[in-house]
Design a protein around this motif. Structure first.
Motif, PDB file in Angstrom:
ATOM      1  N   LEU A  24       0.821  -1.218   0.000  1.00  0.00           N
ATOM      2  CA  LEU A  24       0.000   0.000   0.000  1.00  0.00           C
ATOM      3  C   LEU A  24       0.852   1.263   0.000  1.00  0.00           C
ATOM      4  CD1 LEU A  24      -2.971   0.833   0.127  1.00  0.00           C
ATOM      5  CD2 LEU A  24      -2.760   0.939   2.605  1.00  0.00           C
ATOM      6  N   LYS A  25       1.926   1.203   0.803  1.00  0.00           N
ATOM      7  CA  LYS A  25       2.779   2.377   0.948  1.00  0.00           C
ATOM      8  C   LYS A  25       3.275   2.858  -0.414  1.00  0.00           C
ATOM      9  CE  LYS A  25       7.365   3.428   2.542  1.00  0.00           C
ATOM     10  NZ  LYS A  25       8.577   2.722   2.992  1.00  0.00           N
ATOM     11  N   TYR A  26       3.774   1.904  -1.220  1.00  0.00           N
ATOM     12  CA  TYR A  26       4.353   2.312  -2.499  1.00  0.00           C
ATOM     13  C   TYR A  26       3.287   2.672  -3.535  1.00  0.00           C
ATOM     14  CZ  TYR A  26       9.149   1.708  -1.144  1.00  0.00           C
ATOM     15  OH  TYR A  26      10.363   1.869  -0.543  1.00  0.00           O
ATOM     16  N   THR A  27       2.150   1.967  -3.480  1.00  0.00           N
ATOM     17  CA  THR A  27       1.064   2.351  -4.391  1.00  0.00           C
ATOM     18  C   THR A  27       0.678   3.799  -4.149  1.00  0.00           C
ATOM     19  OG1 THR A  27       0.164   0.143  -4.671  1.00  0.00           O
ATOM     20  CG2 THR A  27      -1.371   1.952  -4.939  1.00  0.00           C
ATOM     21  N   LEU A  28       0.530   4.159  -2.855  1.00  0.00           N
ATOM     22  CA  LEU A  28       0.129   5.526  -2.515  1.00  0.00           C
ATOM     23  C   LEU A  28       1.217   6.540  -2.858  1.00  0.00           C
ATOM     24  CD1 LEU A  28      -1.714   5.117   0.907  1.00  0.00           C
ATOM     25  CD2 LEU A  28      -2.683   5.822  -1.294  1.00  0.00           C
ATOM     26  N   LEU A  29       2.444   6.217  -2.435  1.00  0.00           N
ATOM     27  CA  LEU A  29       3.552   7.145  -2.657  1.00  0.00           C
ATOM     28  C   LEU A  29       3.754   7.406  -4.150  1.00  0.00           C
ATOM     29  CD1 LEU A  29       5.086   8.240  -0.266  1.00  0.00           C
ATOM     30  CD2 LEU A  29       6.995   6.731  -0.830  1.00  0.00           C
ATOM     31  N   LEU A  30       3.718   6.304  -4.903  1.00  0.00           N
ATOM     32  CA  LEU A  30       3.911   6.378  -6.354  1.00  0.00           C
ATOM     33  C   LEU A  30       2.803   7.216  -6.989  1.00  0.00           C
ATOM     34  CD1 LEU A  30       5.738   4.835  -8.511  1.00  0.00           C
ATOM     35  CD2 LEU A  30       3.793   3.318  -8.780  1.00  0.00           C
ATOM     36  N   SER A  31       1.559   6.912  -6.643  1.00  0.00           N
ATOM     37  CA  SER A  31       0.417   7.597  -7.267  1.00  0.00           C
ATOM     38  C   SER A  31       0.408   9.075  -6.903  1.00  0.00           C
ATOM     39  CB  SER A  31      -0.904   6.978  -6.834  1.00  0.00           C
ATOM     40  OG  SER A  31      -0.897   5.615  -7.092  1.00  0.00           O
ATOM     41  N   LEU A  35       1.025  -2.848  -4.433  1.00  0.00           N
ATOM     42  CA  LEU A  35      -0.022  -3.825  -4.111  1.00  0.00           C
ATOM     43  C   LEU A  35      -0.056  -5.012  -5.069  1.00  0.00           C
ATOM     44  CD1 LEU A  35      -3.003  -1.440  -3.195  1.00  0.00           C
ATOM     45  CD2 LEU A  35      -1.706  -2.902  -1.628  1.00  0.00           C
ATOM     46  N   THR A  36      -0.005  -4.742  -6.372  1.00  0.00           N
ATOM     47  CA  THR A  36      -0.148  -5.818  -7.354  1.00  0.00           C
ATOM     48  C   THR A  36       1.054  -6.755  -7.335  1.00  0.00           C
ATOM     49  OG1 THR A  36      -1.458  -4.333  -8.711  1.00  0.00           O
ATOM     50  CG2 THR A  36      -0.593  -6.296  -9.778  1.00  0.00           C
ATOM     51  N   ARG A  37       2.239  -6.181  -7.219  1.00  0.00           N
ATOM     52  CA  ARG A  37       3.450  -6.981  -7.160  1.00  0.00           C
ATOM     53  C   ARG A  37       3.412  -7.916  -5.942  1.00  0.00           C
ATOM     54  NH1 ARG A  37       8.082  -7.994 -10.350  1.00  0.00           N
ATOM     55  NH2 ARG A  37       9.676  -8.815  -8.950  1.00  0.00           N
ATOM     56  N   ARG A  38       3.000  -7.352  -4.796  1.00  0.00           N
ATOM     57  CA  ARG A  38       2.912  -8.163  -3.577  1.00  0.00           C
ATOM     58  C   ARG A  38       1.931  -9.324  -3.767  1.00  0.00           C
ATOM     59  NH1 ARG A  38       5.092  -6.146   1.433  1.00  0.00           N
ATOM     60  NH2 ARG A  38       7.139  -5.401   0.795  1.00  0.00           N
ATOM     61  N   VAL A  71     -11.400  -0.206  -1.977  1.00  0.00           N
ATOM     62  CA  VAL A  71     -11.449   0.655  -0.790  1.00  0.00           C
ATOM     63  C   VAL A  71     -10.659   1.941  -1.037  1.00  0.00           C
ATOM     64  CG1 VAL A  71     -10.677   0.875   1.611  1.00  0.00           C
ATOM     65  CG2 VAL A  71     -11.815  -1.222   0.844  1.00  0.00           C
ATOM     66  N   LEU A  72      -9.467   1.778  -1.611  1.00  0.00           N
ATOM     67  CA  LEU A  72      -8.604   2.925  -1.882  1.00  0.00           C
ATOM     68  C   LEU A  72      -9.325   3.954  -2.754  1.00  0.00           C
ATOM     69  CD1 LEU A  72      -5.723   3.304  -0.997  1.00  0.00           C
ATOM     70  CD2 LEU A  72      -4.960   2.477  -3.221  1.00  0.00           C
ATOM     71  N   ILE A  73      -9.984   3.455  -3.797  1.00  0.00           N
ATOM     72  CA  ILE A  73     -10.597   4.356  -4.758  1.00  0.00           C
ATOM     73  C   ILE A  73     -11.868   4.990  -4.208  1.00  0.00           C
ATOM     74  CG2 ILE A  73     -11.862   4.284  -6.957  1.00  0.00           C
ATOM     75  CD1 ILE A  73      -9.286   2.554  -7.835  1.00  0.00           C
ATOM     76  N   LEU A  74     -12.587   4.229  -3.370  1.00  0.00           N
ATOM     77  CA  LEU A  74     -13.771   4.833  -2.736  1.00  0.00           C
ATOM     78  C   LEU A  74     -13.361   5.995  -1.828  1.00  0.00           C
ATOM     79  CD1 LEU A  74     -15.954   1.707  -1.967  1.00  0.00           C
ATOM     80  CD2 LEU A  74     -16.395   3.520  -3.621  1.00  0.00           C
ATOM     81  N   VAL A  75     -12.229   5.813  -1.157  1.00  0.00           N
ATOM     82  CA  VAL A  75     -11.742   6.897  -0.297  1.00  0.00           C
ATOM     83  C   VAL A  75     -11.409   8.129  -1.144  1.00  0.00           C
ATOM     84  CG1 VAL A  75      -9.854   7.637   1.202  1.00  0.00           C
ATOM     85  CG2 VAL A  75     -10.890   5.388   1.531  1.00  0.00           C
ATOM     86  N   VAL A  76     -10.734   7.900  -2.268  1.00  0.00           N
ATOM     87  CA  VAL A  76     -10.370   9.016  -3.153  1.00  0.00           C
ATOM     88  C   VAL A  76     -11.628   9.706  -3.690  1.00  0.00           C
ATOM     89  CG1 VAL A  76      -9.342   9.612  -5.380  1.00  0.00           C
ATOM     90  CG2 VAL A  76      -8.127   8.105  -3.809  1.00  0.00           C
ATOM     91  N   SER A  77     -12.600   8.905  -4.145  1.00  0.00           N
ATOM     92  CA  SER A  77     -13.855   9.478  -4.670  1.00  0.00           C
ATOM     93  C   SER A  77     -14.539  10.343  -3.630  1.00  0.00           C
ATOM     94  CB  SER A  77     -14.834   8.375  -5.073  1.00  0.00           C
ATOM     95  OG  SER A  77     -14.267   7.562  -6.034  1.00  0.00           O
ATOM     96  N   ALA A  78     -14.596   9.816  -2.402  1.00  0.00           N
ATOM     97  CA  ALA A  78     -15.246  10.581  -1.334  1.00  0.00           C
ATOM     98  C   ALA A  78     -14.505  11.901  -1.128  1.00  0.00           C
ATOM     99  CB  ALA A  78     -15.273   9.766  -0.048  1.00  0.00           C
ATOM    100  N   GLY A  79     -13.170  11.847  -1.224  1.00  0.00           N
ATOM    101  CA  GLY A  79     -12.356  13.049  -1.058  1.00  0.00           C
ATOM    102  C   GLY A  79     -12.667  14.079  -2.128  1.00  0.00           C
ATOM    103  N   VAL A  80     -12.764  13.620  -3.372  1.00  0.00           N
ATOM    104  CA  VAL A  80     -13.041  14.544  -4.486  1.00  0.00           C
ATOM    105  C   VAL A  80     -14.423  15.171  -4.310  1.00  0.00           C
ATOM    106  CG1 VAL A  80     -13.433  14.709  -6.970  1.00  0.00           C
ATOM    107  CG2 VAL A  80     -11.513  13.373  -6.113  1.00  0.00           C
TER     108      VAL A  80
END
Lengths: 251, 252
Positions: B50-57, B203-206, B230-239
């Motif tokens: 998760l850490k790298y998915t978030l950091l990267l994105s 995430l995908t690599r793991r 879950v990640l994307i729902l959080v982002v959508s809610a943020g937007v």
């Protein structure tokens, strides 16, 4: 109305021409506006009156001729143009208030960014002019929360906050509901009484009779008549002028 | 409006569980069951990406928004060369498939420039570059949608180009491009999974590594889907929160 000081023209237009493709919107127009003069420009739609007034602060660029404001040639360079724009206020038909800013922010933005005025002074100035247009209590509202008449008065106040030497009005009441026209005209009449130099494109002939020193009648990109309101309204010199007056005064 | 992301999440979960109960005999949840020690360890291993998915994105999004804006501005210029630059950039960058761009940046760029580039920055550069072309078009549309009268009003107040953009045009444009910008954010978050091919431990690599170790692709990839959901729902809610906030400020 008495003829004002006509010594130094604030606006000098020399042989101004403008084309939209092959259509000639302005045809060799020369015109002076003296300090303190109130000029009303009228004419049928498409006659070039809006184009003319928009050339003064270069919202439209001209193709040939010269526009000189306060002795500065607007076409000289960017700096000259900005200098002219800070000294020329403009009120639009569609108000063009900034919808994402409050009334107060609309008024303080110009002085703070263009004149580098400190915020507290700009706010003071804004409140002063809001009182002059009689809506001091709306300072914290957004434009969409105001009526059309109120919005146009805010727009007038916004221009005044730049403390301009000239005010241009481009059909300021044409987008308003009839019952709101007089509140805007009242503010403009008061402004005229302070001695402000004004160039007004309008169909409000009552306003013209009341405040204008000079009437300019345009047709097909040319100035057809230029005279005092008394002369123009009682005894137009041209057939086209007579016809125009008949059409707009018949109701 | 508010409850839509939650409702969708509930709907997706129900659909997924119905789908999966149909093949309950084939499911071996122990690999990712929080009840067992190995399951817990495997879950934590997966979440470790998760850490790298978030950091990267997030890094890529920030960079792509800045580049996107810088590319969009010449696109609305009167200067034909500036507009030409905008067109060429958008057309070329947009035409490269993201996966190809990732491979090119990671394996090709170091040879061309004679520099070393690690997996993380290769991923950031590829994602940001690819996304910036789309951002540029979104920003251009947003800026062009601002009424001409707004520009005339700011001109008549003597504002210069930078002040006009900063105080008048961009604030109004940004508000309008928020929905497509949100779209792009979600898209980018998902596309970050492609960086797994060059070995980024996200995430995908793991998940792939876990599948190789445990041979339970169905369970592992199902969990992976839930992670992205879950990640994307959080982002959508943020937007959506941001959209509402800006609406309120407009007084409408």
């Amino acid at each position: 109305m008495s003829q004002s000081d006509v010594s130094a023209p604030v606006i000098e237009l020399k042989n101004l021409s403008k084309f939209y493709g092959s259509f000639q919107a302005l045809d060799d127009i020369s015109l002076n506006v003296a300090a303190g003069e109130r000029m009303v420009i009228c004419g049928p739609s498409g006659s070039g009156k809006s184009t003319l007034i928009r050339c003064v602060n270069q919202l439209e660029t001209h193709d040939s001729g010269q526009v000189i404001v306060n002795g500065i040639d607007v076409g000289k360079n960017r700096k000259a143009l900005r200098e002219v724009r800070t000294n020329v206020g403009m009120v639009f038909q569609q108000f063009n208030l900034f919808p994402h800013l409050t009334v107060l922010e609309n008024l303080t933005l110009g002085p703070m960014r263009s004149r580098k005025m400190p915020k507290d002074k700009a706010v003071e100035l804004a409140q002063h002019y809001l009182e002059r247009v009689r809506i001091p209590e709306q300072a914290d509202k957004y434009p969409s929360q105001l009526s059309g008449g109120q919005q146009q008065r805010v727009a007038i106040a916004r221009s005044l906050c730049m403390e301009p030497k000239v005010m241009l009005f481009d059909e300021p009441t044409s987008a308003l509901d009839p019952e709101m026209i007089s509140e805007v005209l009242d503010v403009m009449v008061e402004l005229a009484e302070t001695g402000m130099t004004m160039m007004v494109v309008t169909h409000e002939m009552g306003f013209a009779k009341k405040v204008a020193d000079t009437m300019v009648f345009m047709d097909a990109g040319k100035i057809v008549e230029q005279s005092t309101p008394a002369e123009f309204f009682s005894n137009p010199k041209t057939e086209r002028g007579r016809l125009f007056l008949q059409q707009i005064l018949q109701h | 409006m508010r409850k839509i992301p939650l409702q969708w999440a509930a709907f997706a979960l129900i659909a997924l569980s119905v789908l999966l109960t149909g093949c309950s005999d084939k499911l071996q949840w122990y690999v990712v069951s929080p009840a067992t020690e190995t399951g817990r360890a495997n879950l934590l291993f997966m979440l470790g990406g998760l850490k790298y998915t978030l950091l990267l994105s997030i890094t890529a999004i920030v960079i792509s928004i800045i580049i996107g804006l810088l590319v969009a501005l010449p696109g609305i210029s009167k200067n034909p060369f500036a507009r030409g630059f905008n067109r060429v950039y958008v057309e070329v960058v947009r035409a490269v498939p993201l996966l190809v761009l990732i491979l090119w940046v990671y394996y090709g760029l170091p040879i061309m420039l004679g520099i070393a580039i690690n997996v993380f920055w290769a991923g950031v550069v590829a994602l940001a570059l690819s996304d910036s072309a789309f951002e540029a078009e979104i920003f251009r549309a947003g800026i062009q949608s601002v009424d001409r009268g707004q520009i005339e009003a700011s001109d008549s107040l003597g504002l210069g180009y930078i002040d006009r953009m900063r105080y008048i045009v961009l604030p109004q444009a940004l508000r309008r491009v928020l929905p497509p910008l949100g779209n792009q954010l979600v898209y980018m978050l998902k596309m970050s999974s492609l960086v797994s091919v060059i070995g980024m431990e996200e995430l995908t690599r793991r998940a792939n590594e876990l599948v190789t170790a445990e041979y339970r692709p169905l369970e592992t990839y199902t969990i992976l889907i839930l992670e992205y959901l879950v990640l994307i729902l959080v982002v959508s809610a943020g937007v959506r929160w941001l959209e509402r906030r800006l609406e309120v400020k407009d007084g409408r």
